[in-house]
Every structure is written in structure tokens, then in C-alpha cells.
Design an enzyme around this catalytic site. Structure first.
Site, PDB file in Angstrom:
ATOM      1  N   LEU A   1      39.624  54.165   8.357  1.00  0.00           N
ATOM      2  CA  LEU A   1      38.536  53.550   9.117  1.00  0.00           C
ATOM      3  C   LEU A   1      37.177  53.830   8.506  1.00  0.00           C
ATOM      4  O   LEU A   1      36.272  53.018   8.584  1.00  0.00           O
ATOM      5  CB  LEU A   1      38.543  54.089  10.550  1.00  0.00           C
ATOM      6  CG  LEU A   1      39.750  53.727  11.402  1.00  0.00           C
ATOM      7  CD1 LEU A   1      39.799  54.592  12.639  1.00  0.00           C
ATOM      8  CD2 LEU A   1      39.695  52.263  11.780  1.00  0.00           C
TER       9      LEU A   1
ATOM     10  N   GLY B   1      34.447  64.272   6.454  1.00  0.00           N
ATOM     11  CA  GLY B   1      35.825  63.901   6.751  1.00  0.00           C
ATOM     12  C   GLY B   1      36.147  62.456   6.463  1.00  0.00           C
ATOM     13  O   GLY B   1      35.265  61.619   6.252  1.00  0.00           O
TER      14      GLY B   1
ATOM     15  N   VAL C   1      38.442  59.302   8.121  1.00  0.00           N
ATOM     16  CA  VAL C   1      38.980  58.949   9.433  1.00  0.00           C
ATOM     17  C   VAL C   1      40.023  57.845   9.271  1.00  0.00           C
ATOM     18  O   VAL C   1      39.784  56.842   8.595  1.00  0.00           O
ATOM     19  CB  VAL C   1      37.839  58.500  10.381  1.00  0.00           C
ATOM     20  CG1 VAL C   1      38.376  58.237  11.780  1.00  0.00           C
ATOM     21  CG2 VAL C   1      36.751  59.559  10.439  1.00  0.00           C
TER      22      VAL C   1
ATOM     23  N   ASP D   1      21.850  64.218  13.666  1.00  0.00           N
ATOM     24  CA  ASP D   1      22.453  63.291  12.691  1.00  0.00           C
ATOM     25  C   ASP D   1      22.627  61.907  13.326  1.00  0.00           C
ATOM     26  O   ASP D   1      23.656  61.252  13.128  1.00  0.00           O
ATOM     27  CB  ASP D   1      23.804  63.857  12.228  1.00  0.00           C
ATOM     28  CG  ASP D   1      24.208  63.326  10.853  1.00  0.00           C
ATOM     29  OD1 ASP D   1      23.346  62.718  10.188  1.00  0.00           O
ATOM     30  OD2 ASP D   1      25.368  63.502  10.462  1.00  0.00           O
TER      31      ASP D   1
ATOM     32  N   ASN E   1      26.993  56.887  12.774  1.00  0.00           N
ATOM     33  CA  ASN E   1      27.509  57.846  13.753  1.00  0.00           C
ATOM     34  C   ASN E   1      27.493  57.312  15.169  1.00  0.00           C
ATOM     35  O   ASN E   1      27.629  58.065  16.129  1.00  0.00           O
ATOM     36  CB  ASN E   1      26.723  59.158  13.662  1.00  0.00           C
ATOM     37  CG  ASN E   1      27.054  59.910  12.389  1.00  0.00           C
ATOM     38  OD1 ASN E   1      28.080  59.638  11.765  1.00  0.00           O
ATOM     39  ND2 ASN E   1      26.201  60.832  11.984  1.00  0.00           N
TER      40      ASN E   1
ATOM     41  N   ASP F   1      30.269  62.081  15.885  1.00  0.00           N
ATOM     42  CA  ASP F   1      29.922  62.991  14.805  1.00  0.00           C
ATOM     43  C   ASP F   1      28.967  64.096  15.262  1.00  0.00           C
ATOM     44  O   ASP F   1      27.759  64.054  14.998  1.00  0.00           O
ATOM     45  CB  ASP F   1      29.306  62.200  13.639  1.00  0.00           C
ATOM     46  CG  ASP F   1      29.333  63.020  12.362  1.00  0.00           C
ATOM     47  OD1 ASP F   1      29.620  64.217  12.438  1.00  0.00           O
ATOM     48  OD2 ASP F   1      29.061  62.438  11.294  1.00  0.00           O
TER      49      ASP F   1
HETATM   50  N1  LIG Z   1      36.931  57.195  16.591  1.00  0.00           N
HETATM   51  C1  LIG Z   1      36.672  56.373  15.595  1.00  0.00           C
HETATM   52  N2  LIG Z   1      37.046  55.076  15.653  1.00  0.00           N
HETATM   53  C2  LIG Z   1      36.760  54.229  14.631  1.00  0.00           C
HETATM   54  N3  LIG Z   1      36.099  54.581  13.511  1.00  0.00           N
HETATM   55  C3  LIG Z   1      35.701  55.861  13.388  1.00  0.00           C
HETATM   56  C4  LIG Z   1      35.966  56.830  14.420  1.00  0.00           C
HETATM   57  N4  LIG Z   1      35.434  58.010  14.035  1.00  0.00           N
HETATM   58  C5  LIG Z   1      34.876  57.797  12.839  1.00  0.00           C
HETATM   59  N5  LIG Z   1      35.028  56.519  12.432  1.00  0.00           N
HETATM   60  C6  LIG Z   1      34.549  55.941  11.163  1.00  0.00           C
HETATM   61  O1  LIG Z   1      34.563  56.958  10.176  1.00  0.00           O
HETATM   62  C7  LIG Z   1      33.243  57.177   9.658  1.00  0.00           C
HETATM   63  C8  LIG Z   1      33.062  58.657   9.331  1.00  0.00           C
HETATM   64  O2  LIG Z   1      33.263  59.436  10.495  1.00  0.00           O
HETATM   65  P1  LIG Z   1      32.306  60.677  10.854  1.00  0.00           P
HETATM   66  O3  LIG Z   1      30.906  60.204  10.978  1.00  0.00           O
HETATM   67  O4  LIG Z   1      32.848  61.371  12.056  1.00  0.00           O
HETATM   68  O5  LIG Z   1      32.487  61.554   9.526  1.00  0.00           O
HETATM   69  P2  LIG Z   1      31.510  62.637   8.887  1.00  0.00           P
HETATM   70  O6  LIG Z   1      32.142  63.088   7.633  1.00  0.00           O
HETATM   71  O7  LIG Z   1      31.224  63.708   9.888  1.00  0.00           O
HETATM   72  O8  LIG Z   1      30.217  61.799   8.605  1.00  0.00           O
HETATM   73  P3  LIG Z   1      28.720  62.262   8.228  1.00  0.00           P
HETATM   74  O9  LIG Z   1      28.546  61.992   6.777  1.00  0.00           O
HETATM   75  O10 LIG Z   1      27.868  61.334   9.050  1.00  0.00           O
HETATM   76  O11 LIG Z   1      28.545  63.671   8.639  1.00  0.00           O
HETATM   77  C9  LIG Z   1      32.310  56.641  10.729  1.00  0.00           C
HETATM   78  O12 LIG Z   1      31.084  56.222  10.195  1.00  0.00           O
HETATM   79  C10 LIG Z   1      33.092  55.474  11.300  1.00  0.00           C
HETATM   80  O13 LIG Z   1      32.910  54.317  10.506  1.00  0.00           O
HETATM   81 MG   LIG Z   2      29.234  60.423  10.274  1.00  0.00          MG
END
Ligand SMILES: Nc1ncnc2c1ncn2[C@@H]1O[C@H](COP(=O)(O)OP(=O)(O)OP(=O)(O)O)[C@@H](O)[C@H]1O
Ligand SMILES: [Mg+2]
Length: 550
Positions: A115, A121, A123, A231, A236, A249
Site C-alpha cells: 500500500l 515502514g 505497509v 509529522d 500521514n 503515523d
Molecule cells: N492503514 C492503512 N491503510 C492504507 N494505506 C496505509 C495504511 N497505513 C499506511 N498506509 C500507506 O503507507 C504509507 C506509509 O505508512 P506510514 O506513514 O505509517 O509509514 P512511515 O514509515 O511511518 O512514514 P513516514 O515516512 O511518514 O514516517 C502511507 O503514506 C499510506 O500511503
Molecule cells: Mg508516514
């Protein structure tokens, strides 16, 4: 020796604001400046519910999946080593004889598509084997190298749990750690606000106000607890099937009371409030980030990550050619949210008291019943379509059987090329174009990961390694070839390094994808005698809808 190439810096013409660039396919990482992750240590690990809190990084202990929960303090009983649920175990053992080698993730979920990806991370969309529903699972990119890094990641779990109940925060299901990685299961959302913007480009102003209302509500729930998100950005914010926007996030959230300024980490520089540069972290920083995100959303504007334009936006100079396209009312709200002085910025409460937002909230109250009804209708409509698709599949199967009975197809001889059919190898009609044994089977590829520095290995690789492991023990089939790829039609250009590096891993069991699989060269049209090969369709679902059946 292979030299790893660093990504080339993007040269930006820095004297004028510009619209967002869109080059055909969505790759959020391409536009994202790297996030600096330093110093954040505001984690108290006392409440962590985990059966063995020490030595998690040791090789043996990390093999075992541990549930992680901060709910109900340290006496919480659901923490500890995760038992394998009977349904998951059954599913796992039906897939392979080596189910004991499978991770908890593989045992419990069928991985469908990727996704998204952030700094911390990747996803994935998954189907839970126990209830067949769709969820999102976020897997941390980097391995836990020490207790502090691990504690930082687990802090995110605490925040997800804390805000899970709020309508405008993402619903969290559970978390666990295994192989020194964190896994978080959460509700599946349709898309992120960034993806929505790329899809729609022009978002009607009414919708912008609704998004603002949703996000102010979500943010208020954080600020009321004296927490700062730090953030806030389009990536997010997630949109669910009911078009509700949800904050996600919580990886950088800090507690204003507990953490001091040295313990905070700045988020994405494009959304960063100016005072963060001086090390001042406050709730007003979130208001600024939300304000600039609204500017981006309403004007389809490309936000600079540094340079003179970055400073201009933080001095209250908003580009006239962009801002003039929106109503004065929205302009004023955005401008005051982006005030250079944090003390001049309104709080979430003050913003929610804006006449326009108050009106909308009143309207919403009177629409509650209608909203519930439409939600019910939408869900039953989805369930109906799901049933219809199953019917369609059954009808096609009947048709193929009928054709078989009426001898309208040519039986396949054993000398012909074998191809994959469910779990057995059967023969496919020979094609003039392929004389080699084995017909390449074409499915869809899970998009490869985007390289981001300082990560241990790609999660796709990590998951692939599991597949590889299984293949060493599983029964190889005739169709297991180089070209065998899995799931989702996102972008075939991404079948690059990952695929080459792990070409041996392609000789794995084919994924049991529910998607309609297309066998190259075995299509009816390609056969000179127009024979129908029906057997490969029998065991498979021809149509599926990835929705919850409720
Ligand atoms: N529950 C969800 N349902 C659908 N898509 C999701 C979901 N959670 C995350 N995503 C997708 O995955 C991407 C990355 O998730 P997330 O922001 O939690 O990761 P991160 O590594 O913490 O990002 P960041 O670089 O902002 O810290 C999001 O931008 C979104 O597109
Ligand atoms: Mg994120």
C-alpha cells in the site's frame, strides 16, 4: 563487487512556486526529502507488556512472535508469546509442510499488495486467514538494533492504541514483534490524502473544508492530551471507505509534559513550522503543518523542502497566483494557521469554532441517521456485488463443464507443455511461439521497494526469503519459472533489482492468489486450433472483490 548507487539529488528551479509534478505513476518516496531521525528518546518502557522484555535482540528470542500491547498497564494478560490460532495453523499447514518455519505474519495473513512506504515502514494490504477480512499491516524497515531503537518503535504502538477509538484517527488492531521487526495490524484505508490529491488534482472547496474539519477533530484529540504529532502531512492522513479522513503515523508523537525539546524529532521539512529550526516544539507547530497541508491540497502546489521559497512561505508570503484561486474565507484560515509567530496561530478549538466549521458540524449532527443508513446501504451493496461475482464465477465454471461435455474442446496430451493448475501440473496447449518446456505464467507483481538509505534489507526481500524458505521444502511444480511473479498490477517497470537478485527465489511455490491469473501463451486466441483449456479455471475463483462482506 556491486556498488550501491546513491539517488541523485533533485535539482529544483527555485525562484518560483510550481504545481505538483505527476509523472504517470504514483511514487510518494520520489518527492519526499529524507527524514532526519535523531535524539528522540522519550520512551518509558515500564508499561510494556511483553513476556520477556530483555534480550529481545538475541537471535533465539527474536524468532518467537511476541504480542505488544500497552493496554491496561503491565498486568495485561494478552501479551507474550503468540499462540498460533487454529485457523491460521490450518491455513499454514495446507500451504506447506514447513508451517513451523513460517513467521507469525505468514501464518495469520495472506499478503496481497503493497500500500505504501514511509521512512520507517512498509505497509501491506493483507487478508486475515482467521476472518477473511482485509487489513493493513505495517512492517518496520529496520531491524531492532538495540533496546532504545526498539523502544522508539514500540512507542508508536502505544500511540496507535491510545487514539484507536477516535473517529478521525486510524483504528489499530494489534501489534507484535518477530525477527527483530515490528508488525502493526490496523484498519485498511482506501488511500492516503496524498494519493487522493494525485488522483483528483482539483479538489472542490467543500471537500477541503470537510477534510479540515476531520483533521482538526483528530488533532484536537492529541492536543487535548498534551501530545504533539510533529509529522502532519498528506501522506500521514488516510481516507477510509466512508470518505472520513483519519490521522495516522504516530511515530514522532511527543508528550509536551514529559519530553523536552531535545527529545523531539522534526518531521518532513516541507511541512515543518519555522520555529522548529530553533528547537521550539509546541502544538502550534502541528497547526502550521496542517495549514500548509491545506494550502497544498487546495492549490495543488508543490511544497519546497528548503531554499528561499521555503522561507517565503514561513514569512507569511503565500504565492498570489495559487492562493487567489480559493475563497477568501479559506485563504484567511490557511494564512492564520501559517502565521510566522506560533503565538498568533489559532488552536484546534478556536479553528473548530470557525462559523463555517460550526455550520458543518451542525449539519452533520442532523445527518447522522442518514449517514448510518447510507453506510448500511453501501455495505450491503458491496456484499451483493461480492455474491454476484461468485455467481458469475460459478456460471463460467458451468459453461466450461458444458463445453467439455459437448466435446467442444480438444483434450490435452501429456506430450504438450506443462503448466500450472492449482496444485498440480497439467498440460497446456502448445503454442507456436514457445517450444521450450514450460509456459511462462503471467501474474501481477508486487511493486518493489524504493531504496531508502540506512535500512537493513527490503521488507519485500525479507518476505520473499520466507517464500524461498518454503520453496526449499515445498513441492516444486512445472510452472515455477523465472517469470513467475505475484499479485498486484501496479508497475511492471519495478520488476528490477529485487527480482534479479532473487531469481532463484522465483522457483517457489506459486502464490495462491485469488486474482484471475492469466497464462501467457495459453490464451484461447493464441492457440491455432482455438482450443479451450478449461481445467486451469476450475480450481480458481475468476472474480473477486477485495471487500469485507458484512
Ligand atoms: N492503514 C492503512 N491503510 C492504507 N494505506 C496505509 C495504511 N497505513 C499506511 N498506509 C500507506 O503507507 C504509507 C506509509 O505508512 P506510514 O506513514 O505509517 O509509514 P512511515 O514509515 O511511518 O512514514 P513516514 O515516512 O511518514 O514516517 C502511507 O503514506 C499510506 O500511503
Ligand atoms: Mg508516514
Amino acid at each position: 563487487m556491486d556498488k550501491q548507487r546513491l539517488p541523485m539529488p533533485e535539482i529544483i528551479n527555485d525562484d518560483k512556486h510550481r504545481h505538483k509534478q505527476f509523472n504517470g505513476h504514483f511514487d510518494s518516496n520520489r518527492f519526499r526529502p529524507p527524514k532526519v531521525k535523531t535524539r528522540y528518546i522519550a520512551v518509558e518502557n515500564n508499561n510494556l507488556n511483553r513476556s520477556q522484555s530483555s534480550g529481545s535482540c538475541s537471535a533465539n528470542n527474536s524468532q518467537i512472535a511476541h504480542a505488544i500491547s500497552f493496554r491496561g498497564g503491565s498486568e495485561c494478560s494478552d501479551a507474550g508469546i503468540l499462540p498460533t490460532s487454529p485457523s491460521a495453523a490450518a491455513a499454514a499447514s495446507s500451504m506447506s509442510t514447513t508451517s513451523c518455519n513460517m513467521s507469525h505474519f505468514e501464518q495469520c495473513f495472506e499478503r496481497l499488495t503493497k500500500l505504501g512506504e514511509g521512512s520507517f515502514g512498509e505497509v501491506f494490504q493483507v487478508r486475515d486467514r482467521s476472518d477473511s477480512r482485509l487489513y493493513a499491516v505495517k512492517i518496520s524497515k529496520q531491524l531492532f538494533r538495540g533496546e532504545q531503537y526498539r523502544a522508539e518503535r514500540l512507542e508508536e504502538v502505544r500511540r496507535y492504541e491510545e487514539f484507536s477509538g477516535h473517529e478521525n484517527c486510524i483504528r489499530f488492531i494489534r501489534a507484535w514483534e518477530q525477527y527483530d521487526r515490528l508488525f502493526m495490524q490496523m484498519e485498511l484505508c482506501r488511500e492516503s490524502l496524498e494519493q487522493y490529491l494525485y488522483r483528483c488534482r482539483h479538489i472542490p472547496e467543500d471537500r477541503i473544508w470537510h477534510i479540515l474539519l476531520d483533521l482538526l477533530r483528530g488533532l484536537k484529540s492529541l492536543h487535548d492530551r498534551n501530545l504533539i504529532h510533529l509529522d502532519i502531512k498528506l501522506e500521514n492522513v488516510l481516507i477510509d471507505d466512508d470518505d472520513t479522513c483519519k490521522l495516522a503515523d504516530f511515530g514522532l508523537v511527543i508528550d509536551v509534559d514529559k519530553a523536552n525539546n531535545h527529545q523531539a524529532t522534526e518531521g518532513d521539512s516541507r511541512y515543518m513550522a519555522p520555529e522548529i529550526l530553533q528547537g521550539h516544539f509546541s502544538k502550534a507547530a502541528d497547526i502550521f503543518s496542517l495549514g500548509i497541508a491545506m494550502l497544498e491540497l487546495s492549490c495543488y502546489m508543490d511544497l519546497p523542502s528548503n531554499g528561499p521559497l521555503w522561507h517565503e512561505l514561513r514569512q507569511g508570503k503565500l504565492p498570489e497566483e495559487f492562493i487567489s484561486k480559493i475563497s477568501v474565507e479559506l485563504q484567511q484560515v490557511i494564512k492564520c494557521m501559517m502565521s510566522p509567530d506560533p503565538r498568533q496561530r489559532p488552536t484546534t478549538e478556536q479553528l473548530l469554532a470557525h462559523p463555517r466549521l460550526v455550520r458543518m458540524q451542525k449539519q452533520e449532527k442532523s445527518m447522522v441517521t442518514l449517514k448510518l443508513l447510507s453506510k448500511c446501504f453501501r455495505r450491503s451493496r458491496r456484499a451483493f456485488w461480492l455474491k454476484m461475482c461468485n455467481l458469475k464465477t460459478a456460471a463460467y465454471r458451468c459453461l466450461f463443464y458444458l463445453l467439455e461435455i459437448l466435446h467442444l474442446y480438444k483434450p490435452i496430451t501429456s506430450s504438450q507443455t506443462p503448466m500450472y493448475n492449482g496444485n498440480t501440473a497439467t498440460a497446456a496447449p502448445s503454442s507456436p511461439s514457445t517450444s521450450v518446456a514450460g509456459v511462462p505464467r503471467l501474474e501481477f507483481q508486487l511493486v518493489g521497494s524504493t531504496p531508502i538509505g540506512n535500512r537493513d534489507c527490503y521488507i519485500s526481500d525479507f518476505l520473499l526469503a520466507m517464500d524461498m524458505d518454503l520453496s526449499q521444502h515445498g513441492t516444486p511444480t512445472a510452472c515455477e519459472r523465472e517469470n513467475l511473479v505475484n499479485s498486484t498490477p501496479i508497475n511492471h517497470n519495478h520488476l528490477t533489482a529485487n527480482r534479479q537478485r532473487s531469481s532463484s527465489a522465483r522457483k517457489t511455490r506459486p502464490e495462491k492468489s485469488n486474482l484471475l491469473s492469466v497464462d501467457e501463451n495459453c490464451s484461447f486466441a493464441s492457440s491455432p486450433s482455438k482450443v479451450l483449456e478449461t481445467s486451469s479455471f476450475r480450481g480458481k475463483k475468476l472474480f473477486t472483490l477485495d471487500v469485507d462482506e458484512e
